[in-house]
Design a protein around this motif. Structure first.
Motif, PDB file in Angstrom:
ATOM      1  N   UNK A 134       3.679   5.395  -5.908  1.00 13.87           N
ATOM      2  CA  UNK A 134       3.710   5.227  -7.365  1.00 13.87           C
ATOM      3  C   UNK A 134       2.536   5.919  -8.034  1.00 13.87           C
ATOM      4  N   UNK A 135       1.366   5.868  -7.397  1.00 12.20           N
ATOM      5  CA  UNK A 135       0.153   6.412  -8.028  1.00 12.20           C
ATOM      6  C   UNK A 135      -0.005   7.907  -7.818  1.00 12.20           C
ATOM      7  N   UNK A 145      -4.625   4.197  -8.594  1.00 14.10           N
ATOM      8  CA  UNK A 145      -4.941   5.421  -7.838  1.00 14.10           C
ATOM      9  C   UNK A 145      -6.191   5.225  -6.987  1.00 14.10           C
ATOM     10  N   UNK A 146      -7.218   4.616  -7.578  1.00 18.92           N
ATOM     11  CA  UNK A 146      -8.467   4.426  -6.842  1.00 18.92           C
ATOM     12  C   UNK A 146      -8.267   3.473  -5.662  1.00 18.92           C
ATOM     13  N   UNK A 147      -7.551   2.353  -5.908  1.00 17.14           N
ATOM     14  CA  UNK A 147      -7.356   1.359  -4.853  1.00 17.14           C
ATOM     15  C   UNK A 147      -6.512   1.925  -3.709  1.00 17.14           C
ATOM     16  N   UNK A 199       0.826  -1.209   0.000  1.00 10.57           N
ATOM     17  CA  UNK A 199       0.000   0.000   0.000  1.00 10.57           C
ATOM     18  C   UNK A 199       0.859   1.256   0.000  1.00 10.57           C
ATOM     19  N   UNK A 200       1.931   1.276   0.779  1.00 12.94           N
ATOM     20  CA  UNK A 200       2.782   2.472   0.860  1.00 12.94           C
ATOM     21  C   UNK A 200       3.448   2.759  -0.487  1.00 12.94           C
ATOM     22  N   UNK A 253      -7.268   6.127   2.704  1.00 15.82           N
ATOM     23  CA  UNK A 253      -8.373   6.807   3.381  1.00 15.82           C
ATOM     24  C   UNK A 253      -8.902   5.958   4.532  1.00 15.82           C
ATOM     25  N   UNK A 254      -9.016   4.645   4.306  1.00 16.27           N
ATOM     26  CA  UNK A 254      -9.494   3.764   5.375  1.00 16.27           C
ATOM     27  C   UNK A 254      -8.513   3.742   6.539  1.00 16.27           C
ATOM     28  N   UNK A 255      -7.202   3.721   6.230  1.00 18.92           N
ATOM     29  CA  UNK A 255      -6.209   3.722   7.300  1.00 18.92           C
ATOM     30  C   UNK A 255      -6.273   5.009   8.116  1.00 18.92           C
TER      31      UNK A 255
END
Length: 560
Positions: free
Chosen positions: A82-83, A299-301, A76-77, A307-309
């Motif tokens: 990257x995105x 980008x979306x994922x 995720x990081x 956002x959840x974190x």
């Protein structure tokens, strides 16, 4: 004291205890602990350990949750970097994450449990209109057998740390120029970042990644609150043996602590080996010539995951505040029925002492840490960059070695010296963890400051100390304040060092919050956990406000 003595003093204060602690844990694991009658080497502690009920399941749970949390956090990081590298959102994220990172693990774990439990805030917000539940469901959402809640909590806390480490590394790799060159050859934004920036950035953040792996495999406070209990992960199981009234279990516990260190060491070696395999596959993929697409899917994922974190950390602190002020909160009301300060007033007599201890220990550790770090960095300006880079391995050592692997040995030494439960021992134990984070926070700004400022001061007749105090320190006031806030937040979060060095006789907000987490009164638990989370947030607010106030008439002092 000459600057050349600072590294030597730091090694003695910093690395000496770790090595002594490792030896002090290794010897009892083979039966040698004269204080408890162990004078002859024996394998009995290891036989007892291997025969302990639930050991295999505990090791399996430790490996599954620790490795899964690390893989998810790293993916995720790096996916976020990257995105979103170069975007306004990424810049905003860098400003939002430090306060969230400052939230102690114990406070976050307790708040996370209040958030996702069957009677937690999320279920209350969704019930009964979306779930149909009028009473808490009989579902193991916390302390579930697979450790899912525990793993997700680790991810929520480790991703901000890795994102900030990646953001700091990006400034040292010339990423923008490399990306422009790759984009001019027709590569998409994500493919360009992964192919030309990721290999360079990963070298810079390898140590933080390994620190995340080591912590995820040996976490204590989140495991005590969120992980399964029958059996728990290995570290809580070892702590249970250490705390047992039967002193003979200390030998078995020492063997368990050595096993925990071995698991972490083996996992680090496997991770380093896996890097080679991934690099080989990645090299072939990079040479295949695929240009990649627009990257909107990633980008979306990643935006959703980040956002959840962020919402999980912020929501955990919010629900602690709600419970601390709640007069009563019946299921499934979305908010408390009323508000009161009675819980805080009733808890204050017991809260004041631990809060004062937390504040004093943290302030002392930060004060000593600032002196040692500043002295080492000032001396390090004379060293080659390669030598300074190798020194980072020494700085990260306490973050790569499980706490339980050497703190018991340190406790044995402190007891023998009559220092257990004393303030110098507590500050010393906290300093082992405060110092690395302060060094990492201050190293880059310290080295990046233009030396011509001090040269100008010296040319005007200022001596070395005057130019240091009147030029370098004011220009670096903001990084110094930030490093102090980070060090203080790390000190506030320490549970095991306080427990072992204090011999259980010195209470802090962290030790009290962890004990109360297993209690029935959520309001009292929330008061302690929220107080524990509040102190680091106030420290970060001071780190922003104090330099701004002191430089209010010197707007040009933006170097720090």
């Amino acid at each position: 004291m000459g600057l050349g003595l600072f590294p030597a003093v730091t090694v003695v204060v910093f690395l000496g205890p770790i090595l002594v602690g490792l030896v002090g844990t290794l010897l009892p694991s083979f039966g040698i602990l004269p204080a408890l009658g162990g004078t002859e080497p024996t394998l009995k502690p290891w036989r007892d350990l291997l025969a302990a009920p639930g050991l295999t399941a505990s090791i399996r749970l430790t490996l599954i949750t620790g490795v899964a949390a690390t893989l998810m956090s790293v993916a995720l990081a790096f996916g976020i970097a990257a995105a979103w590298h170069g975007s306004r959102w990424f810049a905003v994220l860098r400003g939002v994450l430090p306060p969230l990172l400052a939230v102690p693990h114990a406070a976050f774990a307790i708040g996370f449990a209040f958030l996702v439990a069957p009677s937690g805030w999320i279920v209350r917000l969704l019930s009964p209109w979306a779930t149909g539940w009028t009473r808490p469901p009989d579902i193991a959402l916390v302390q579930d057998p697979w450790g899912i809640a525990y793993t997700l909590a680790l991810v929520c806390k480790e991703v901000p740390f890795l994102v900030l480490a990646i953001a700091a590394a990006l400034g040292q790799t010339g990423a923008d120029g490399l990306l422009r060159a790759a984009r001019s050859l027709g590569y998409g934004p994500v493919a360009a970042w992964v192919k030309v920036v990721l290999p360079l950035v990963y070298r810079q953040v390898r140590l933080p990644v390994l620190a995340v792996l080591a912590y995820s495999l040996s976490a204590v406070e989140p495991a005590l609150v969120l992980a399964p209990t029958l059996p728990p992960p290995l570290t809580p199981l070892v702590l249970r043996w250490f705390a047992d009234p039967d002193l003979a279990l200390r030998f078995q516990a020492a063997a368990g602590a050595v096993l925990q260190s071995g698991l972490v060491g083996g996992a680090i070696l496997l991770w380093l080996g896996g890097e080679r395999a991934v690099a080989l596959i990645g090299r072939r993929w990079a040479c295949a010539g695929g240009r990649g697409g627009s990257g909107w899917g990633l980008r979306a994922v990643t935006a959703a995951g980040m956002a959840l974190a962020v919402l999980a950390v912020a929501g955990s602190i919010a629900v602690l505040a709600l419970w601390a002020l709640a007069r009563g909160w019946r299921f499934a009301d979305p908010l408390p029925a009323g508000w009161t300060l009675d819980t805080l007033a009733a808890a204050w007599p017991g809260l004041a002492g631990p809060a004062l201890n937390t504040l004093l220990i943290g302030a002392a550790a930060v004060g000593v840490g600032l002196v040692l770090v500043a002295g080492c960095l000032e001396n390090g300006r004379r060293l080659p960059a390669a030598l300074a880079g190798r020194a980072l391995w020494l700085v990260y050592l306490p973050l790569l070695v499980p706490s339980v692997g050497f703190l018991f040995g340190i406790q044995v030494v402190l007891v023998a010296a009559g220092l257990d439960g004393r303030w110098p021992a507590l500050v010393w134990a906290h300093l082992l963890y405060v110092l690395p984070y302060m060094f990492l926070a201050l190293a880059d700004p310290w080295r990046a400051l233009d030396e011509r400022y001090e040269r100008s001061a010296r040319a005007l007749g200022a001596g070395p100390w005057r130019s240091f105090l009147r030029v370098r320190v004011p220009l670096l006031l903001r990084p110094l304040a930030t490093a102090a806030a980070i060090g203080f937040s790390v000190s506030v979060a320490q549970y095991l060092p306080t427990l072992f060095a204090g011999s259980g006789r010195v209470a802090t907000l962290t030790t009290e919050a962890v004990v109360l987490a297993s209690g029935a009164d959520r309001r009292v638990t929330a008061v302690y956990a929220f107080a524990q989370a509040l102190l680091p947030l106030l420290a970060f607010a001071a780190a922003v406000g104090v330099p701004a106030w002191m430089h209010r008439r010197r707007r040009g002092m933006r170097t720090g």
